[in-house]
Write an enzyme that holds these catalytic residues in place. Sequence first.
Site, short mmCIF file in Angstrom:
data_model
loop_
_atom_site.label_atom_id
_atom_site.label_comp_id
_atom_site.label_asym_id
_atom_site.label_seq_id
_atom_site.Cartn_x
_atom_site.Cartn_y
_atom_site.Cartn_z
N GLY A 195 4.32 46.55 -16.90
CA GLY A 195 3.80 45.39 -16.18
C GLY A 195 3.94 45.52 -14.68
N HIS A 196 3.23 44.65 -13.95
CA HIS A 196 3.24 44.69 -12.49
C HIS A 196 4.63 44.43 -11.92
CE1 HIS A 196 -0.90 45.40 -12.05
NE2 HIS A 196 -1.36 44.17 -12.21
N LEU A 197 5.34 43.41 -12.42
CA LEU A 197 6.66 43.09 -11.86
C LEU A 197 7.64 44.23 -12.13
CD1 LEU A 197 8.08 40.79 -10.30
CD2 LEU A 197 9.02 40.04 -12.49
N VAL A 204 -0.77 43.72 -18.07
CA VAL A 204 -0.34 44.01 -16.70
C VAL A 204 0.37 42.83 -16.06
CG1 VAL A 204 -2.13 45.75 -16.36
CG2 VAL A 204 -2.61 43.38 -15.74
#
Length: 825
Positions: free
Chosen positions: A471-473, A289
């Site tokens: 992923g978060h970004l 993540v």
Amino acid sequence: MEQALRGSQPFGMSFVKSASTAVSVSVMQIIRNLDALAPGRYRQLHSQFKEIQEKINCVLVSRKPPRGQRLVVPLGGIDKNLADEVGSKMANLGEILSRMNLSVPAGFVITSLGYQRFMEVNDLQVEIDRRIQATDTDDVGQLHALSANIQQLIIRAQVPEDLQHAIMEAYAQLETRAGKEVRVSMRSSALGEDIAGTTFAGQYQSQLNVSPEHIIQAYKEILASKYTLQAIHYRFSRGIRDEDVAMCVGCMAMVNPVSGGVIYSRNPVAPQEDTILISSDWGLPKAVVDGIAGSDLFVVLRKIPLRLLRKEIRVKDRKLVCQAEEGLSRVDLAEPESTSPSLTDDQALKLAAMALRLEEHYGSPQDIEWAITPNQTIYILQCRPLKPIEGGQEWSKRLARRATDEPALLMRGVTASPGAACGPVFRMRRTADILRFPSGVILVVAQPLPSWTSVLSRAVAVIAEQGSVTGHLASVAREFGIPALFGVVGALETLKDGTVITVDADGCRIHEGRKESLLDSQMPKLNLMQSSPVYEVLKGISRHVLPLNLLDPNAPEFEPSKCRTLHDITRFAHEKSVEEMFRFGKEHCFPERASKQLVGNVPMQLWVINLDDGFREEVDNRYVQLSNITSLPMLALWEGMMAVPWQGPPPIDAKGLLSVMFEATINPHLDPAMTGPYTDRNYFMISRNFCSLQSRFGFHFSTLEALVGERTLENYISFQFMGGAANFQRKQTRVMFIGSLLEEYGFRVEVKGDALFARLEGQQEEVMQEKLKVLGYLIIHTRQLDMIMSDGASINNYRARIQDDLKSLCHLPHSSQEDLTSSSP
């Protein structure tokens, strides 16, 4: 306020509060000035203003009280209906545990009431509000200092004894279920987090493998993470009010898995593919993540029976695991584990089936964090809505038509967020680089860390050497509509700072220079503010500020008691102030100060008030001849107005006419029949060296003020223009058209929405008079040009005609004018 509601630029509550204060102060000053002009005559305006102000304040200070009466709630007693008490993240986990019979770690939630108790006991919210209000949100340095200071305020504060007791009692109950001194994972579950469209992905802190003696400190650190730089920036960019975000915290028994990762129940970049994406890594899912490691990818076809379409197994040189005592450690991996799949095919299909169940339950695609323990139990650690890119099929067709044979600097990676963008490279190597990150550049990083979110609004694209679509970004980049290409090995070495490149995130290519063929097909820019909480607050306030209900000055309801908005008050005060001014001389036995109608052949009623020495001789009757005017600026302006006869409105195309008709239906105050004895009048206030003109042509309004004399340094011209009957886009194009003409003659021009502001100062008397002729001409000849402002050929024809007229009107050669303006102080 109107510009903010129409535009796509982010704004925060600081703007809303300051704009509301500014407009209220200005309107109050208008009322006081009208009182001075006509003492006691319009006293009721004060009570109307107070009533409107109270309504505005109600919108500003509206805040939902925390729901529920509990400081801590066990996870087993939670479902999605308790989102206002425990936050969406933990409400979803409680729902999964209680309604779906899927495995979720045991635990409890510290509620929004607990957060409020902590903030109130330490009297933190007032101080935080004061610091935010005093900060320039456009200044990254100020935001960075604000973030650090507020986080320290929270970490140094004391957790109230009753809240500490409730937390530790809930932990004791967890011990009876999960074992003595069980370690916990502590996760943010802020109100508003994980709702559709606002993921808050990676913006707040999680604390993993926390021992019981550190639970209280970890709780404060998670509360403080509400004010990390990226979290402040995210809320500002998404129009979320700080006071609406109560930080709940979930505490769950720590899982130490064999593997973990993220499932997307549908591909967010290409939803038409009808696939499920599973990103997996050895150990804890945090590496997946956060985008700090390469992860395996499993792609499953959504049709029943589920089928594994493909898998991409990457080298995984490290994994994150729980330490024996507390905290995490990174363990190096060797062959064969580093190159082996972190999931079996059977596990991937089980995860995919579980993702479809969750999607069906919630009725929309889901983003799921999971972990598999040594005994093969699959735990759900997080589940939130996943928003796929809209218009996926149409977008794919546009991509298929796009040229792909262009040579590229790099051809690798995965599409984390679709689109194309061009700009200079900016390589971000350390957190301190955030302070010098400019606008309009392409962010290039080694790892797509959530902390880089704080610069996304200034970046045009993102390139990362590691990371994946899950992923978060990547989530935030898609949310912001910013192209992102991840997994581009060698990007930091190949791409040099300042080099202009074009990122084709869909084609997984990076080109040197600007490639128009790629940029022509980029996706439209998202308006993140639309329907956001801050946007809705401004919209709510604007209902008491912007609408105009007082239309006809001759109607019986045109009175103070009928003023329902601040616009009504300004409309009423303007009408009455002009009325008072025009009858001032009559009521106060100063007939020489009464307004006089100017005799002249111009398509408008012009009235003149002589302030001092603007007339050669005093006038006893109601008319004044032009020959009796001595005002230098007025005469120059008049010469420009009369130099070229107006040829009437331009031919209106069908779209222009429809635009006018539509604008009239949504803005009833544009009705030309709604006139009065003073709104028809355009009036000069003059002395020998001074002139103020207030004019109205139908829907067009202009204000001019000029001081022209022998004292060069004191000379100035200030000009404002706005209005029109066409739609906003045409009106804005028209003022930009006028502005470009004025800039050719040395005026400083600013355009705000459909309003133009121009100023010139410090020029010699003769030059100022020439510039006033230009303005006089434009006041007459640019009326109704908004009708044709979507027709490029007509715009060019009118520009050429106007430029020719102005060259013949002005005595100074055009080049000489440029020389004079360049020498102004």
